[in-house]
Scaffold this motif. Structure first.
Motif, short mmCIF file in Angstrom:
data_model
loop_
_atom_site.label_atom_id
_atom_site.label_comp_id
_atom_site.label_asym_id
_atom_site.label_seq_id
_atom_site.Cartn_x
_atom_site.Cartn_y
_atom_site.Cartn_z
N ARG A 142 0.83 -1.20 0.00
CA ARG A 142 0.00 0.00 0.00
C ARG A 142 0.86 1.26 0.00
O ARG A 142 0.55 2.24 -0.68
CB ARG A 142 -0.93 -0.01 1.22
N GLU A 143 1.96 1.22 0.73
CA GLU A 143 2.87 2.36 0.73
C GLU A 143 3.55 2.51 -0.63
O GLU A 143 3.73 3.63 -1.12
CB GLU A 143 3.93 2.20 1.83
N ALA A 144 3.90 1.40 -1.24
CA ALA A 144 4.52 1.45 -2.57
C ALA A 144 3.58 2.12 -3.57
O ALA A 144 4.02 2.97 -4.37
CB ALA A 144 4.89 0.05 -3.03
N ILE A 145 2.30 1.77 -3.53
CA ILE A 145 1.34 2.36 -4.46
C ILE A 145 1.19 3.86 -4.17
O ILE A 145 1.12 4.68 -5.09
CB ILE A 145 -0.03 1.65 -4.37
N TRP A 146 1.15 4.23 -2.90
CA TRP A 146 1.02 5.65 -2.55
C TRP A 146 2.20 6.45 -3.11
O TRP A 146 2.02 7.54 -3.66
CB TRP A 146 0.95 5.80 -1.02
#
Length: 550
Positions: A366-370
Motif C-alpha cells: 500500500r505504501e509502494a502504491i502511494w
C-alpha cells in the motif's frame, strides 16, 4: 504485381503504420513489402507477445492493431493473447501465413480456420489471388464495426502468385462505415426523467464507452443537476476524479468501504457506457433499492443482477445526456442529493493513509502504491495487470491519469506489460508505466529486451512478493500450504540492466523514491523490482476469502 504486394498495399491503405510479430517463411514477403512502404515492423520474441502489443496499440490508437505470424506454430502461439483481445473487444487484424493451399502433409500444417474459432477470432481465408484485397477490407471492416480480432490466413503459394487483375483504386473499409449518432427515443427520455425526478440519491456510473464517447462535460453537468455521486467502472478508473468533489472511485468489489456505504443508499443509478455486469453492481447487492437508467450504444442487455434496466436508452452518450439535461431543466429539476458537506467529510476517509506494516527488507504494498501515485507525473498513463498484488493498485491509485486495466480479460497473467508496450508506441513513445507481479512479468521477460531494442520508455514496476500471490493467499485461506506458491526471483533490476535498460531493486520507501526520480529525469526502458511483504492481504481478498467487512 504479386499477391503479397497487393495485400501489403491494402493494409497500408487501411491505415496500418505499425506491425508487431515474428518473421517466418510464410509471412516474410508480405513483411518486406510493408517495409518498402514505410510501415514500422516490430520484431518480438514470441508471437503471442506481439499480439499483446498489437492489442495495446489498438487501445492506444483507437484503431485496429496488426500482428503477424508465420504458418502453423507461429499461429498456435497466439492462443492466450487472442482470447484476451477478444474478451476485451479489441479491434485487431492478424495476418497469418499458411502452408501451401491443400497441403495437409506440410510440416507446419494447421487447420487455421478451426484454430481461429477455438481462440475466439473471426477467420478470413485468402484462397485466390483475386480475392486477396477484398479479404483485407473485410477483415478491417469486421474489426472496426464489431470491435473484435480477425485472422487473415494467407497460404504461401497464393501470396507468391501473380495478381493479373490488380485494381489500384482500393477502397478502404473506412469509406464503407458510417457512424451516425444514435438518437435517443423521446419516450425513453421522458421515462428516464420521471425516474430521476422522483429520486433523492442519484449515482452516475461512467464506463469505458462514456470515456470513448468523450462525454465527460455532459456527465459532470448531469451530476451537478442531480446532486449525484460519480463512480466509474474498472475500465474508466479515476476518470474525471479531478473535476468533482463527489467522485467515489470504483463501483464494485474494488471500491472502498466509505464509498460503498454511500452507494448502497442510492435510489437511482444512471449508467453511461457501462454494461453494469455483476462486478460493477455486485450482482445487485451494491444498489439494493435503486432504479436503473442505462445509456449505451449496444442493444438492451441483462444486467449483472439478472434483471433489465428500468429504462434503457440505446443512444450515443453525448446526445442522450444532453437531452436528459434539457428535459430536466424544462421540468425545473435540481436535486441536492449527495452534494452535502456531510458526504464530503465521509469521502475524506477514502484518502487516509493506513498504518503500514513494517518488515525489514520489504515494503508494504500500500505504501509502494502511494509513492508511485504521488511521485510519477499525472500525465504518465498507467496499465494495471491482474492478480493479488495488482489489487492494491486497482484500489489505491487515486490521481487523475489515464488508466487501462487488464483485470478480468480471461484472467491471464503476463499480458499487461505487452499491452503497455504497444500502447506507448501508439502514443508516440511518451513515458508510461505498468504495475505487474513478479510471476506475471517474468512470463514475458524477453519482451523487455524488445522495449530496449526499440527504445520505448516503459517503466515496469514489479510488485514482487516472490511467489504466486493470489494462490499464496487463497491457499492460506483454504488451509493449504501457502509455501507451495512461493517462487524465488533474481534481482530484476539487475536483469533489466543486463538487457540494456535501466533497473533497480528496492526494499525501502526511500529507495523506491530515488529509483522513480531517476526514471522521471531520464525516461527509458526501466524495471523497478519492489520487494513487498506477504503480510498484507488486499481488501478484495479479505472480503472474498475471509468475509471481512472492510
Amino acid at each position: 504485381m504479386k499477391v503479397y504486394e497487393a495485400l501489403a498495399e491494402a493494409f497500408v491503405k487501411e491505415g496500418t503504420t505499425d506491425v508487431f510479430g515474428m518473421m517466418g517463411d510464410a509471412n516474410m514477403h508480405w513483411m518486406a513489402a510493408l517495409a518498402d512502404q514505410g510501415v514500422r515492423l516490430y520484431e518480438v520474441r514470441h508471437e503471442g507477445s506481439g499480439l499483446g502489443m498489437a492489442d495495446g496499440w489498438a487501445r492506444g490508437a483507437g484503431q485496429p492493431g496488426v500482428v503477424t505470424t508465420t504458418s502453423g506454430p507461429g499461429v498456435s502461439q497466439l492462443a492466450t493473447s487472442m482470447i484476451v483481445a477478444s474478451r476485451a473487444r479489441t479491434p485487431l487484424v492478424a495476418f497469418c501465413g499458411e502452408t501451401p493451399l491443400g497441403d495437409e502433409g506440410a510440416t507446419q500444417y494447421l487447420d487455421q480456420r478451426r484454430f481461429a474459432a477455438a481462440i475466439e477470432c473471426e477467420f478470413i481465408h485468402v484462397t485466390r489471388p483475386e480475392n486477396a484485397q477484398d479479404a483485407v477490407r473485410k477483415a478491417f471492416y469486421l474489426a472496426r464495426t464489431e470491435s473484435k480480432p480477425v485472422m487473415i490466413s494467407a497460404p504461401f503459394d497464393v501470396q507468391t502468385a501473380e495478381l493479373d487483375d490488380y485494381d489500384d483504386e482500393y477502397v478502404p473499409s473506412t469509406a464503407l462505415i458510417e457512424k451516425p449518432r444514435l438518437l435517443p427515443d423521446p419516450a425513453g427520455i421522458q421515462a428516464a426523467c420521471d425516474l430521476i425526478q422522483d429520486a433523492k440519491r442519484v449515482v452516475i456510473i461512467a464506463g469505458r464507452g462514456a470515456r470513448k464517447a468523450d462525454s465527460g462535460e455532459e456527465i459532470l453537468a448531469l451530476q451537478e443537476q442531480t446532486g449525484a455521486l460519480l463512480a466509474t467502472t474498472l475500465q474508466a478508473k479515476n476518470w474525471l476524479c479531478d473535476r468533482t468533489d463527489f467522485h467515489v472511485g470504483l463501483s464494485g468489489l474494488f471500491g472502498d468501504k466509505p464509498s460503498m456505504e454511500l452507494l448502497q443508499e442510492a435510489d437511482c443509478v444512471i449508467a453511461v457506457g457501462a454494461s453494469l455486469n455483476h462486478y460493477t453492481i455486485e450482482s445487485g447487492y451494491l444498489y439494493p433499492e435503486a432504479k436503473y437508467v442505462q445509456i449505451d450504444t449496444s442493444p438492451h442487455v441483462v444486467m449483472g443482477n439478472g434483471k433489465v434496466a428500468d429504462c434503457y436508452l440505446q443512444a450515443d452518450a453525448v446526445t442522450a445526456l444532453t437531452e436528459l439535461a434539457r428535459e430536466l431543466r424544462a421540468r425545473s429539476v435540481q436535486l441536492d442529493g449527495y452534494h452535502t458537506d456531510a458526504v464530503k467529510q465521509h469521502l475524506t476517509a477514502r484518502i487516509q493513509q493506513p498504518e503500514y506494516v513494517s518488515e525489514p527488507g520489504r515494503l508494504d504494498p500500500r505504501e509502494a502504491i502511494w509513492i508511485l501515485d504521488h511521485e510519477l507525473p499525472g500525465e504518465m498513463g498507467l496499465v494495471l495487470g491482474s492478480g493479488h498484488q495488482t489489487d492494491f493498485g486497482t484500489m489505491l491509485f487515486q490521481r487523475s491519469r489515464d488508466v487501462l486495466s487488464n483485470y478480468g480479460m480471461f484472467g491471464a497473467i503476463g499480458q499487461a506489460p505487452l499491452i503497455a508496450l504497444g500502447q506507448l508506441i501508439a502514443q508516440g513513445n511518451r513515458p508510461g508505466f505498468v504495475v505487474e507481479g513478479d510471476a506475471s512479468f517474468i512470463m514475458h521477460l524477453a519482451e523487455f529486451e524488445t522495449a530496449v531494442r526499440y527504445d520505448v520508455p516503459l517503466l515496469v514496476v514489479v510488485m514482487n512478493d516472490q511467489g504466486l500471490g493470489a494462490e499464496y493467499h487463497k491457499a492460506k485461506a483454504k488451509g493449504l500450504d501457502p509455501d507451495l506458491a512461493t517462487i524465488s526471483t533474481p534481482e530484476l533490476g539487475a536483469v533489466a540492466e543486463s538487457l540494456g535498460g535501466g533497473g533497480a531493486t528496492v526494499r525501502t520507501a526511500q529507495e523506491l523514491s530515488d529509483a522513480l526520480a531517476e526514471y522521471v529525469r531520464e525516461p527509458r526502458p526501466t524495471v523497478i523490482d519492489v520487494r513487498i511483504t506477504r503480510e498484507v492481504l488486499s481488501t478484495p481478498y479479505r472480503r472474498i476469502q475471509y468475509g471481512e467487512d472492510v
